[in-house]
Write a protein that holds these residues in place. Structure first.
Motif, short mmCIF file in Angstrom:
data_model
loop_
_atom_site.label_atom_id
_atom_site.label_comp_id
_atom_site.label_asym_id
_atom_site.label_seq_id
_atom_site.Cartn_x
_atom_site.Cartn_y
_atom_site.Cartn_z
N THR A 232 37.91 42.11 28.32
CA THR A 232 36.48 42.42 28.64
C THR A 232 36.51 43.04 30.18
OG1 THR A 232 36.35 40.25 29.73
CG2 THR A 232 35.40 40.65 27.78
N ALA A 233 35.57 43.81 30.49
CA ALA A 233 35.23 44.48 31.61
C ALA A 233 35.22 43.74 32.88
CB ALA A 233 34.09 45.62 31.47
N GLY A 234 35.83 44.23 33.71
CA GLY A 234 35.44 43.30 35.16
C GLY A 234 34.68 44.01 36.09
N GLU A 235 34.94 44.08 37.25
CA GLU A 235 34.16 44.65 38.21
C GLU A 235 34.20 46.19 38.15
OE1 GLU A 235 33.99 44.16 43.24
OE2 GLU A 235 35.38 43.15 41.97
N LYS A 236 33.02 46.76 38.35
CA LYS A 236 32.75 48.15 38.41
C LYS A 236 31.98 49.01 39.34
CE LYS A 236 31.03 51.76 34.87
NZ LYS A 236 30.54 51.65 33.61
N ILE A 237 32.36 49.63 40.32
CA ILE A 237 31.81 50.06 41.34
C ILE A 237 31.52 51.65 41.20
CG2 ILE A 237 32.51 48.00 42.84
CD1 ILE A 237 34.40 50.23 44.21
N THR A 238 30.66 52.12 42.05
CA THR A 238 30.57 53.46 42.02
C THR A 238 30.89 53.76 43.54
OG1 THR A 238 28.68 53.61 40.64
CG2 THR A 238 28.98 55.52 41.75
N ASP A 239 31.58 54.94 43.58
CA ASP A 239 32.49 55.31 44.89
C ASP A 239 31.28 55.76 45.83
OD1 ASP A 239 34.03 56.09 47.05
OD2 ASP A 239 34.44 57.98 46.16
N GLU A 240 31.05 55.40 46.95
CA GLU A 240 30.09 55.73 48.07
C GLU A 240 31.11 56.13 49.42
OE1 GLU A 240 27.46 52.44 47.80
OE2 GLU A 240 26.34 53.49 46.14
N GLY A 241 32.13 56.62 49.02
CA GLY A 241 32.67 56.99 50.34
C GLY A 241 33.73 55.93 50.63
N ASP A 242 33.57 54.61 50.21
CA ASP A 242 34.62 53.61 50.63
C ASP A 242 35.60 53.00 49.44
OD1 ASP A 242 33.03 52.55 49.31
OD2 ASP A 242 32.45 50.79 50.75
N ALA A 243 35.39 53.78 48.37
CA ALA A 243 35.87 53.11 46.96
C ALA A 243 37.54 52.85 47.29
CB ALA A 243 35.71 53.77 45.68
N GLY A 244 38.30 53.86 47.78
CA GLY A 244 39.64 53.66 48.03
C GLY A 244 39.89 52.54 48.89
N LYS A 245 39.19 52.20 50.07
CA LYS A 245 39.33 51.14 50.83
C LYS A 245 39.36 49.70 49.99
CE LYS A 245 38.41 52.66 55.42
NZ LYS A 245 37.46 53.63 55.36
N ARG A 246 38.04 49.76 49.22
CA ARG A 246 37.75 48.57 48.50
C ARG A 246 38.69 48.34 47.28
NH1 ARG A 246 31.46 49.05 47.04
NH2 ARG A 246 31.97 46.87 45.88
N LEU A 247 39.25 49.37 46.61
CA LEU A 247 40.36 48.92 45.77
C LEU A 247 41.71 48.46 46.45
CD1 LEU A 247 41.73 49.24 43.12
CD2 LEU A 247 42.00 51.83 43.36
N ALA A 248 41.96 49.13 47.45
CA ALA A 248 43.07 48.72 48.65
C ALA A 248 42.88 47.26 48.67
CB ALA A 248 43.27 49.30 49.64
N GLU A 249 41.70 46.86 49.24
CA GLU A 249 41.40 45.45 49.41
C GLU A 249 41.59 44.38 48.16
OE1 GLU A 249 37.68 45.68 51.03
OE2 GLU A 249 38.48 46.43 52.96
N TYR A 250 41.18 44.80 46.93
CA TYR A 250 41.21 44.27 45.82
C TYR A 250 42.49 44.13 45.26
CZ TYR A 250 40.95 43.54 40.70
OH TYR A 250 41.20 43.13 39.61
N LEU A 251 43.65 45.12 45.53
CA LEU A 251 44.84 44.86 44.92
C LEU A 251 45.63 43.92 45.94
CD1 LEU A 251 45.58 48.54 44.10
CD2 LEU A 251 45.18 46.80 42.64
N ILE A 252 45.23 44.15 47.30
CA ILE A 252 45.99 43.26 48.26
C ILE A 252 45.60 41.66 48.25
CG2 ILE A 252 46.19 42.62 50.87
CD1 ILE A 252 45.83 45.80 50.99
N GLU A 253 44.49 41.74 47.60
CA GLU A 253 43.83 40.16 47.37
C GLU A 253 44.35 39.47 46.29
OE1 GLU A 253 39.68 38.30 46.43
OE2 GLU A 253 39.79 39.95 47.45
N LYS A 254 44.56 40.39 45.25
CA LYS A 254 45.43 40.02 44.07
C LYS A 254 46.97 39.91 44.08
CE LYS A 254 43.66 39.71 39.96
NZ LYS A 254 43.57 40.08 38.44
N LYS A 255 47.43 40.19 45.31
CA LYS A 255 48.82 40.14 45.51
C LYS A 255 49.49 41.13 44.61
CE LYS A 255 49.27 35.81 48.10
NZ LYS A 255 47.77 35.57 48.20
N VAL A 256 48.91 42.33 44.01
CA VAL A 256 49.78 43.15 43.20
C VAL A 256 50.39 44.12 44.00
CG1 VAL A 256 48.80 42.39 40.90
CG2 VAL A 256 47.70 44.06 42.38
N VAL A 257 49.91 44.55 45.17
CA VAL A 257 50.53 45.30 46.10
C VAL A 257 51.26 44.77 47.36
CG1 VAL A 257 49.55 47.46 45.07
CG2 VAL A 257 48.72 46.20 47.25
#
Ligand SMILES: Cc1cc2nc3c(=O)[nH]c(=O)nc-3n(C[C@H](O)[C@H](O)[C@H](O)COP(=O)(O)OP(=O)(O)OC[C@H]3O[C@@H](n4cnc5c(N)ncnc54)[C@H](O)[C@@H]3O)c2cc1C
Lengths: 257, 325
Positions: A232-257
């Motif tokens: 199933t689909a999870g979170e979906k956001i539209t880039d408003e200039g900060d999507a790269g940062k938000r993705l980095a936070e998501y990945l760090i929080e999930k401990k995948v990077v």
């Protein structure tokens, strides 16, 4: 020279594909049947060689239910001289070993110098059948070729190997399989479709081929089949200039990077 | 009952190293019985390769060393596995589900009249014996198969088994190269891959970054390479990207390419056609960056970004690098 092309009908991978949850077999009602994509390239390789050389005869061979006949007819419209259809109730749910035995017996009956197949079909993707047929026939194989040159005596081509690309050559008789790196199949023209209607299409039963599906040899059987829960689909956001940062936070929080 | 022997064909690279799939193959074998490796190596490379197999769990190794590069296709490896089969009476044979592995499995199955399980994603044992697990139609279905009797020959999908075997001190048995028993094609040339990068292998990488047609050009595809390197990830591509020449075919993920199951899969400029999903939808976490909010990749993405990959990715790389310091 006589070329036998192994033709496979598969459920269309663009549509929904289902397994029957009781029998574990493909649910034939669930999807459209189409010619396996790589099979089309195998046919193209044979037909284009026949156009460039003298006295090349092409036989198309398929093992499959009644419906495979229309796929064989459509394939004949691309070229080829005859079609051969092995159809028998006892083949329902045939494993790879039995399928290879049946196809090899049919190839023997038709007669061959070269067998061309696709390297893996889009439904089963076993990728074992061509080399199994070669072993049954007692001839060389050159499988998963990314390029193919045919001559009157031999076939050559290239394929991926461990750590590099391997160039191979097999004297005929031989079995080859090709990958999707080979040229696209042609579209059958009106003339091809009309001619295909007149070409011979022969059917064979297991008895015709002298194969006993119930022989007491090891077979592969299916023990269970279950449907995997759809993702199933999870979170979906539209880039408003900060999507790269938000993705980095998501990945760090999930401990995948 | 003594533990059953499980033969494992372990390909050796021209460098003398074992291929990346070796650890998973031996890990799977250890779930079934005693892992017995079969190696065909170049002159002088055998002992080191056998030790490496031991570190990954092989209790015994059947080793053939060739003085020259092999000149026949499949035959040297096939005859080595067949000889080890004779010697060990195995309950199962595991080979990688790659081109060479499939050829060995195919010929051995016919020769020994055995059942085969193609493209298994796992193995286990039940009261009756060996069971292979499969993932069918792009992982929409899961099935289990077993032989009616006799040994089972299994081609194992690369990267699918996470279990690892305990290191062992292998007993090494040397086999002479056998004459081929079947007609074989000849190898007329070998061009070694010149890998410019030290990226992890796509099939076994924990993180995979794939680029699609949306990256627009070979230069644009460099964006996927940069992100892969920043994350220490393997690199993949969609078929459209391969067809357009942005990446080699060996990187194609999907139904007619490689199937991957990493912890994290990041798709850049990939629409998510069913045939692409077939090769990556068992990834634990899927991230997609795509301009088109309707792209089907978003249906299976855990984190989707509707946006331009060329704006999002550089910021992502920068943020991760900053955090790492
Ligand atoms: C039998 C068969 C087998 C196949 N096997 C495979 C296979 O193994 N693997 C495979 O991948 N395909 C396979 N295909 C092909 C598949 O159907 C698709 O055509 C292919 O996956 C599309 O690749 P793509 O997503 O890169 O390209 P497209 O579908 O063209 O998608 C490109 C995407 O990029 C987005 N985009 C454009 N610019 C940007 C930007 N700047 N930033 C972010 N996003 C952007 C677009 O919105 C679009 O969604 C197969 C097809 C068939 C029929």
């Amino acid at each position: 020279m006589k070329i036998v092309v192994l033709v496979k009908e598969v459920p269309d991978s663009y549509g929904e594909r289902k397994l029957n949850l009781t029998t574990g077999l493909a649910d034939r009602e669930a999807s459209e049947k189409v010619l396996d994509e790589i099979t089309g390239r195998a046919v193209e390789a044979a037909v284009s060689y026949a156009e460039s050389a003298d006295e090349v005869e092409i036989a198309l061979l398929s093992m499959g239910p009644e419906s495979a006949e229309s796929t064989l007819r459509k394939t004949l419209a691309m070229g080829g001289d005859s079609a051969h259809h092995v159809v028998d109730e006892a083949l329902l749910g045939a494993d790879l070993t039995l399928t290879a035995q049946v196809l090899a017996a049919a190839v023997q009956k038709i007669g061959f110098d070269l067998v061309i197949a696709g390297d893996a079909s889009s439904d089963g993707a076993g990728g074992l059948l061509p080399a199994m047929v070669a072993e049954q026939l007692g001839v060389a194989h050159a499988t998963s070729l990314d390029s193919l040159q045919i001559s009157a005596e031999a076939v050559t081509g290239e394929r991926a190997g461990y750590g590099g690309t391997v160039s191979v050559q097999a004297q005929l008789p031989a079995v080859v399989s090709v990958t999707e790196r080979l040229p696209d199949p042609r579209f059958p023209g009106f003339k091809g479709i009309m001619q295909a209607k007149k070409k011979p299409l022969e059917t064979y039963s297991l008895a015709d081929l002298g194969v006993d599906a119930s022989a007491d040899v090891p077979r592969s059987i299916m023990l269970s089949v279950s449907q995997t829960p759809a993702r199933t689909a999870g979170e979906k956001i539209t880039d408003e200039g900060d999507a790269g940062k938000r993705l980095a936070e998501y990945l760090i929080e999930k401990k995948v990077v | 009952m003594a533990e059953q022997n499980v033969l494992v064909f372990l390909p050796v690279l021209p460098s003398g190293e074992l291929v990346g799939s070796a650890a998973g193959l031996l890990g799977a074998a250890a779930q079934l019985g005693t892992p017995v490796g079969v190696l065909v190596a170049g002159a002088g490379q055998g002992q080191a390769a056998a030790q490496a197999a031991g570190e990954l769990g092989a209790a015994k190794v059947y080793l053939t060393e060739n003085d020259d590069a092999p000149t026949t296709l499949t035959a040297p490896a096939l005859e080595a596995v067949a000889a080890a089969w004779e010697a060990t009476d195995p309950e199962a044979v595991l080979v990688p589900n790659d081109i060479d592995g499939r050829d060995i499995a195919a010929r051995l199955a016919v020769r020994t009249s055995s059942a085969v399980a193609a493209d298994a994603v796992g193995v286990h044992r039940d009261a009756e014996g060996v069971v292979a697990e499969h993932s069918v139609y792009g992982s929409a279905f899961t099935t289990e198969s077993a032989p009616t009797h006799g040994a089972l020959i299994i081609t194992l999908r690369e990267g699918a088994v996470e279990a690892r075997a305990e290191a062992a001190q292998p007993e090494v048995i040397t086999l002479d190269a056998a004459q081929p028993k079947s007609a074989a094609a000849v190898i007329t040339g070998f061009a070694e891959n010149v890998e410019a990068s030290s990226r992890p292998d796509l099939r076994s990488a924990k993180i995979v970054v794939s680029g699609g047609r949306g990256l627009g050009s070979k230069e644009g595809f460099g964006l996927a390479e940069q992100l892969a390197d920043a994350l220490g990830a393997g690199l993949g591509a969609s078929r459209a990207a391969v067809d357009a020449g942005y990446a080699p075919y060996s990187l194609q993920v999907g139904q007619t390419g490689v199937s991957v199951a990493p912890d994290l899969y990041i798709a850049l400029g990939i629409s998510g056609a069913v045939q692409h999903q077939a090769g990556m939808q068992t990834a634990k976490t899927i991230v997609a960056i795509n301009k088109d909010p309707e792209a089907p990749i978003f249906d299976i993405a855990d984190f989707g970004i509707v946006g331009d990959a060329f704006e999002v990715v550089p910021q992502l790389i920068e943020t991760i690098k900053a955090k790492a310091q």
